[in-house]
Design an enzyme around this catalytic site. Structure first.
Site, PDB file in Angstrom:
ATOM      1  N   THR A 101      57.035  49.189  29.557  1.00 53.83           N
ATOM      2  CA  THR A 101      56.471  48.092  30.008  1.00 53.83           C
ATOM      3  C   THR A 101      56.770  48.097  31.683  1.00 53.83           C
ATOM      4  OG1 THR A 101      56.502  46.673  28.313  1.00 53.83           O
ATOM      5  CG2 THR A 101      56.090  45.688  30.493  1.00 53.83           C
ATOM      6  N   THR A 177      47.183  44.812  31.087  1.00 51.38           N
ATOM      7  CA  THR A 177      46.909  44.488  29.627  1.00 51.38           C
ATOM      8  C   THR A 177      48.191  43.935  28.947  1.00 51.38           C
ATOM      9  OG1 THR A 177      44.997  45.741  29.581  1.00 51.38           O
ATOM     10  CG2 THR A 177      45.837  44.936  27.388  1.00 51.38           C
ATOM     11  N   LYS A 178      49.269  44.806  29.223  1.00 45.98           N
ATOM     12  CA  LYS A 178      50.631  44.405  28.582  1.00 45.98           C
ATOM     13  C   LYS A 178      51.179  43.283  29.233  1.00 45.98           C
ATOM     14  CE  LYS A 178      54.282  44.691  26.207  1.00 45.98           C
ATOM     15  NZ  LYS A 178      55.234  45.594  26.109  1.00 45.98           N
ATOM     16  N   ILE A 179      50.800  43.216  30.472  1.00 46.76           N
ATOM     17  CA  ILE A 179      51.306  42.153  31.156  1.00 46.76           C
ATOM     18  C   ILE A 179      50.470  40.731  30.829  1.00 46.76           C
ATOM     19  CG2 ILE A 179      51.606  41.016  33.655  1.00 46.76           C
ATOM     20  CD1 ILE A 179      52.122  43.750  34.696  1.00 46.76           C
TER      21      ILE A 179
END
Length: 317
Positions: A101, A177-179
């Site tokens: 990440t 998207t991960k954030i």
């Protein structure tokens, strides 16, 4: 045609489970064994027992492998690994997949460097904690060249993960998207922590709250609650966090930075970040989980940082 050689870099709490599942898959398929490295190579002993092959350096992995996976702690480490991969020799035609990440700008920088050296880069951060990595149930968010995505897909769904969210060729999209997902996760954890402290202070009790959360919101929210009720938020002094609070702090800061850049306020994320930092300040040097914000909220509410369960476990009462 020679069989594809796969490599792995990084054996933290997520990487160890992911790489073990990858090696099991390669072994079952009759493919060459996984080649891996880690800053502390001994952490890969269980992986080696499964048949994987340790090497001392990132360059050693990169020079031997066609597809290289990594899962590391932060942006600076990823940048350093990228430089080592490029310095390993000719990487023309190789694929580098990072599952960490990191900030979207870091993903773009790494992609540009790798592309300039003749290889392809895929940003593939994952959703799920260490137990999901161990069980091969992660959710991958992939972005990068379609040709590279095609090459790596057989190693993702059904091997290290349960599903894939494809975000197209722009590697920044997977990081964003991960954030976005992390904004939800850290906010859920903050609100659930506040509710648990409320339940204790009012006499309602945490067990009642946890039953409500489970029945009303399902197993995911219940699992967040159990990080509190089982003492995971503050491991024993000689224990290890499931997801270290320092990594969660890094992720929250990335979210706030990206939001600020587009004029968005993330009030709950900011509060959660403050509580995670406070937890570190209250318990310096102690292993703390990302859910340790609960201890900070307890402290602010005139309760001990540690629940009775934690204190009994640690032998302090």
């Amino acid at each position: 045609m020679a069989a594809t050689q796969v490599g792995w870099i990084g054996l933290g709490s997520m990487g160890i489970g992911m790489s073990k599942n990858l090696q099991k898959h390669l072994s079952k398929a009759g493919s060459p064994s996984l080649i891996y490295t880690n800053r502390t190579l001994s952490r890969g002993e269980l992986l080696q027992e499964l048949g994987a092959i340790p090497v001392e350096t990132v360059k050693g992995v990169a020079s031997k492998c066609d597809i290289i996976f990594s899962c590391v702690s932060n942006d600076a480490v990823l940048q350093g690994i990228t430089d080592e991969i490029i310095a390993s020799g000719d990487i023309q035609g190789k694929v580098y997949v990072d599952c960490s990440t990191v900030h979207p700008d870091t993903s773009k920088t790494v992609s540009n460097k790798i592309s300039a050296a003749g290889a392809e880069f895929v940003a593939a951060p994952v959703f799920g904690a260490a137990p999901m990595a161990e069980a091969g149930k992660l959710i991958f968010v992939t972005a990068g060249p379609p040709t590279a995505i095609t090459r790596i897909t057989p190693y993702l769904s059904g091997v290290m993960g349960k599903s894939i969210i494809e975000m197209g060729p722009d590697v920044a999209k997977s990081s964003l998207t991960k954030i976005a997902g992390n904004i939800c996760v850290v906010s859920f954890m903050e609100v659930i922590s506040e509710a648990h402290v409320f339940a204790e202070k009012t006499g309602l009790g945490s067990p009642t709250l946890e039953k409500l959360l489970s029945d009303m919101f399902g197993p995911v929210i219940e699992s967040y609650s159990k990080r509190i009720s089982t003492g995971i938020y503050a491991p024993a002094p000689d224990g290890k966090a499931g997801f270290d609070v320092s990594l969660a702090i890094k992720d929250a800061r990335h979210a706030l930075n990206c939001a600020s850049g587009v004029g968005v306020k993330l009030d709950v994320s900011g509060i959660a970040l403050d509580h995670m930092v406070k937890a570190q300040q209250l318990q310096p040097g102690r292993p703390l989980d990302s859910s340790s914000m609960y201890g900070a909220i307890r402290y602010e509410s005139a309760l001990d940082f540690f629940t009775d369960l934690c204190k009994k476990r640690d032998g302090s009462i």
